[in-house]
Design a protein around this motif. Structure first.
Motif, PDB file in Angstrom:
ATOM      1  N   ASP A 169      23.905 -70.594 -85.104  1.00  0.00           N
ATOM      2  CA  ASP A 169      24.214 -69.440 -84.271  1.00  0.00           C
ATOM      3  C   ASP A 169      24.373 -69.924 -82.824  1.00  0.00           C
ATOM      4  O   ASP A 169      23.447 -70.486 -82.240  1.00  0.00           O
ATOM      5  CB  ASP A 169      23.045 -68.459 -84.426  1.00  0.00           C
ATOM      6  N   THR A 170      25.547 -69.685 -82.241  1.00  0.00           N
ATOM      7  CA  THR A 170      25.797 -70.255 -80.896  1.00  0.00           C
ATOM      8  C   THR A 170      24.928 -69.599 -79.821  1.00  0.00           C
ATOM      9  O   THR A 170      24.495 -70.258 -78.880  1.00  0.00           O
ATOM     10  CB  THR A 170      27.278 -70.094 -80.490  1.00  0.00           C
ATOM     11  N   MET A 171      24.649 -68.287 -79.964  1.00  0.00           N
ATOM     12  CA  MET A 171      23.789 -67.632 -78.963  1.00  0.00           C
ATOM     13  C   MET A 171      22.368 -68.177 -79.034  1.00  0.00           C
ATOM     14  O   MET A 171      21.718 -68.413 -78.018  1.00  0.00           O
ATOM     15  CB  MET A 171      23.772 -66.118 -79.168  1.00  0.00           C
ATOM     16  N   GLN A 201      20.224 -70.236 -76.241  1.00  0.00           N
ATOM     17  CA  GLN A 201      18.883 -69.842 -75.802  1.00  0.00           C
ATOM     18  C   GLN A 201      17.896 -71.020 -75.898  1.00  0.00           C
ATOM     19  O   GLN A 201      17.071 -71.223 -75.004  1.00  0.00           O
ATOM     20  CB  GLN A 201      18.414 -68.673 -76.684  1.00  0.00           C
ATOM     21  N   LYS A 229      18.923 -62.394 -78.198  1.00  0.00           N
ATOM     22  CA  LYS A 229      19.337 -63.775 -77.967  1.00  0.00           C
ATOM     23  C   LYS A 229      19.998 -63.953 -76.606  1.00  0.00           C
ATOM     24  O   LYS A 229      20.407 -65.049 -76.253  1.00  0.00           O
ATOM     25  CB  LYS A 229      20.269 -64.236 -79.099  1.00  0.00           C
ATOM     26  N   VAL A 230      20.059 -62.860 -75.850  1.00  0.00           N
ATOM     27  CA  VAL A 230      20.633 -62.956 -74.505  1.00  0.00           C
ATOM     28  C   VAL A 230      19.666 -63.688 -73.577  1.00  0.00           C
ATOM     29  O   VAL A 230      18.467 -63.746 -73.833  1.00  0.00           O
ATOM     30  CB  VAL A 230      20.913 -61.557 -73.911  1.00  0.00           C
ATOM     31  N   THR A 231      20.195 -64.235 -72.492  1.00  0.00           N
ATOM     32  CA  THR A 231      19.321 -64.887 -71.526  1.00  0.00           C
ATOM     33  C   THR A 231      19.378 -64.183 -70.170  1.00  0.00           C
ATOM     34  O   THR A 231      18.890 -64.694 -69.184  1.00  0.00           O
ATOM     35  CB  THR A 231      19.692 -66.382 -71.394  1.00  0.00           C
ATOM     36  N   SER A 238      14.104 -67.487 -82.272  1.00  0.00           N
ATOM     37  CA  SER A 238      15.520 -67.564 -82.651  1.00  0.00           C
ATOM     38  C   SER A 238      15.819 -68.906 -83.322  1.00  0.00           C
ATOM     39  O   SER A 238      16.971 -69.299 -83.476  1.00  0.00           O
ATOM     40  CB  SER A 238      16.419 -67.337 -81.430  1.00  0.00           C
TER      41      SER A 238
END
Lengths: 476, 203
Positions: A85-87, A91, B31-33, A69
């Motif tokens: 990208d904030t997500m 991460q 992109k999730v954790t 990412s």
């Protein structure tokens, strides 16, 4: 089994790592020598450790980097690679926090050793013959080029390895992939593996570990062998291996984590005992003749849908198997291609030179040599994404970046980039790309994007002509 | 994990070969954790128009198939990436089992680790299940993990193979990591007799 029973390379590495052998009702417990970690498939595993109050058993056999990412946008004036990208930024922050808390070394974004996880292992000399190597990434098969047993795992298994340094594994079967003869000019390792996958199909290697052998494999550089092992998973095999030889040892010698002095001599002596013994038996075999190979390209939506660049797109109506016919028909509709059509001359929008398949220094050298003195077509965006900061630095020391820039290509920071399309680098719907990466699945390089997989030479040929082109036309 | 023994679930067919994990859950959702919320993105690119509205002709969007718990996929289901987000997404979308003629290795392992059953059946049964699902959305099967049998609406029981240890763990709620950690003596002994060459932590 007696000591004299001939064994394959795989069997030797497997048996050397059995904490507990496989039984009727329990899988083997396999010890893992090296665990590579990245930001996308690890957060939930670290959460599990925390919830259960567990530590990382061997942080000294674990290494983390950021690649998936991670943006590859060129650095700003302050020398920082901007994460917009904030997500993704969150991460990356969690990766930093997890590594700090659990004592795992991290090659952070913007630092000198950061890069694609399958580029940095070999580059740092961490990947060595006879090892077991895992990572939460299916292209971990890359490291098999050194005669290691290396395979991708899921996040639950990432947690298992973090906590125990072990995995529960059933022993896979073995398949010999013999590539006899020698490659012609303009034909590369990428063409070999695309031909293997076209021959066996995307599921043909399911349940197997491949061992690549034969004259054409022996003559390849380590980078070429990595390209081949990298795409083992695209043929369904979790791992692919090449027996270590002097080419392997020469590549490893002198790298930061390579053994030194007397340890080196001892290590090499051990590695020389790893190749498959004469008379060892494989469960299956596939044979290819390198003499007959020409540059390969994919036309469909999985890596098994590949052909010689001079061939015509196959016709679904000529397939007897109904499910295969449906699959091909669906793929051609997605790709907006016609049966019987040649891809030569097909206009393309983007060329992507990068990914864990083809972003190493030799890939960049080959591509630069072909593009030197030529210009990227006005209608094409060409991205060159080195596999690591080390590759980038080496390429810049050799002036390769100036060659790419002079041709009109973008020279970017290290990462997975447009191979995974979760970092800002992606195709727009409907666009066609010639990519040196490993997957042409629907939307893989961006929703609605269409990918032709090919070698770096074929990618350059497309970039400078604006259409799919046989690279041998340029080389001549 | 809650023990799994048997359940009855309605079937829905997605008879496409080589469904890769990029289709099951596209990379931009990785992109999730954590594991939550992936169900909504399951098969996202097949399921939604560019404006986010559901595609009416996609089978999983059809009213008749809402609540289906058993997905019939084409050959070589789950190929491609190792992302465990694929079984997380399928389970988030309500599935308890996937039936195919064969599964990609990493997907199968990941599914078993999460209690999503990868059920392999012969080609004839596979074809029959696809027809059943397409002809009558109320069709259901009973999956029995203890007897390793999937029972079709006509009462025919079809045996399926499944990794014996994974089956044992799922039926009895055995924690696989706990099992490995209980082997600590063996792991420590292995480490003493096999000193590693590579040290990632400096000095």
């Amino acid at each position: 089994m007696t000591a004299s029973t001939p064994r394959t390379l795989f069997e030797k590495v497997w048996e050397n790592h059995l904490v507990q052998p496989e039984t009727q009702d329990k899988p083997a417990i396999l010890y893992i020598d090296l665990h590579l970690v990245h930001e996308v498939t690890s957060p939930q595993a670290f959460t599990m450790l925390r919830e259960r109050g567990l530590k990382v058993r061997r942080p000294d056999r674990t290494i983390a980097t950021m690649d998936h990412s991670t943006p590859t946008t060129p650095r700003n004036t302050a020398g920082i690679i901007p994460v917009i990208d904030t997500m993704a930024a969150a991460q990356l922050d969690i990766m930093r926090k997890n590594c700090a808390e659990f004592g795992i070394p991290l090659y952070d974004l913007g630092t000198e050793n950061q890069g694609i996880v399958h580029v940095i292992g070999p580059e740092q000399g961490l990947t060595q013959p006879g090892m077991t190597i895992v990572c939460g990434d299916s292209h971990t098969s890359t490291h098999g080029a050194f005669g290691a047993l290396a395979f991708g795992i899921g996040t639950s298994e990432v947690g298992h390895v973090l906590a125990s340094q072990c995995l529960l594994q059933n022993r896979p079967k073995t398949m010999a992939v013999r590539v006899n003869g020698r490659l012609s000019a303009g034909v590369t390792a990428k063409d070999i593996i695309l031909a293997v996958i076209a021959k066996i199909g995307i599921g043909g290697g399911t349940g197997y570990v491949f061992e690549y052998m034969g004259e054409a494999i022996r003559e390849l550089s380590m980078e070429g062998r990595m390209t081949i092992c990298n795409m083992s998973i695209e043929g369904g095999a979790r791992a692919g291996m090449v027996a270590p030889d002097d080419t392997t040892f020469d590549y490893i010698a002198g790298r930061p984590h390579a053994p030194k002095g007397a340890d080196w001599e001892k290590a090499v002596a051990g590695w020389r005992a790893l190749p498959t013994d004469d008379g060892a038996v494989f469960d299956n075999e596939v044979i290819l003749n390198a003499d007959e190979l020409v540059p390969m390209i994919t036309y469909g939506t999985n890596p098994g849908m590949g052909m010689s660049i001079t061939s015509a797109v196959p016709d679904p109506d000529k397939l007897s198997d109904v499910s295969q016919k449906i699959a091909l028909d669906k793929a051609l509709r997605y790709m907006d291609l016609q049966p019987g059509q040649s891809l030569l001359g097909k206009a393309i929008d983007v060329v992507f030179l990068g990914s864990c398949t083809n972003s190493r220094i030799s890939d960049l050298r080959e591509a630069a040599a072909l593009i030197k003195g030529r210009k990227v077509a006005d209608s094409v965006r060409m991205m060159v994404v080195p596999g690591s900061q080390q590759v980038k630095a080496q390429a810049e020391a050799e002036g390769l970046h100036e060659i790419f820039r002079a041709a009109g290509a973008e020279w970017r920071e290290a990462g997975c980039s447009m191979c995974i399309a979760m970092n800002g680098d992606q195709l727009q719907p409907g666009q066609y790309a010639v990519s040196t990466s490993n997957r042409n699945f629907e939307g893989r390089q961006g929703k609605g994007g269409r990918t032709f997989l090919a070698s770096p030479l074929t990618a350059v040929a497309a970039a400078v002509t604006g259409v799919v082109t046989d690279p041998r036309e340029l080389s001549n | 994990m809650e023990p799994i023994r048997t359940f009855n679930g309605r079937i829905v067919a997605l008879p496409i070969n080589d469904i890769d994990t990029d289709q099951i859950i596209p990379a931009r959702f990785l992109k999730v954790t954590d594991k939550a919320g992936l169900g909504a993105a399951c098969f996202s690119d097949w399921r939604y128009e560019a404006d986010g509205s559901p595609k009416a002709d996609f089978v999983l969007n059809k009213a008749d198939y809402q609540g289906a718990e058993v997905l019939i996929g084409g050959h070589n289901f789950g190929c491609g990436s190792s992302r465990e987000h694929a079984p997380w997404a399928l389970m988030g979308a309500g599935f308890k089992a996937v039936i195919s003629t064969y599964f990609a290795d990493i997907f199968r392992n990941n599914a078993l680790k999460n209690g999503l059953l990868p059920i392999v059946v012969d080609e004839e049964t596979h074809k029959q299940l696809i027809s059943l699902a397409q002809e009558d959305p109320s069709s259901s099967v009973t999956v029995d993990l203890e007897t390793q049998t999937v029972t079709l609406p006509d009462g025919r029981g079809v045996p399926f193979p499944i990794d014996s240890f994974a089956r044992h763990c799922l039926i009895n709620g055995v924690d696989q990591l706990g099992f490995v950690l209980a082997q600590d003596d063996h792991i420590t002994a292995f480490e003493s007799s096999h000193p590693g060459r590579v040290q990632t932590v400096p000095g």
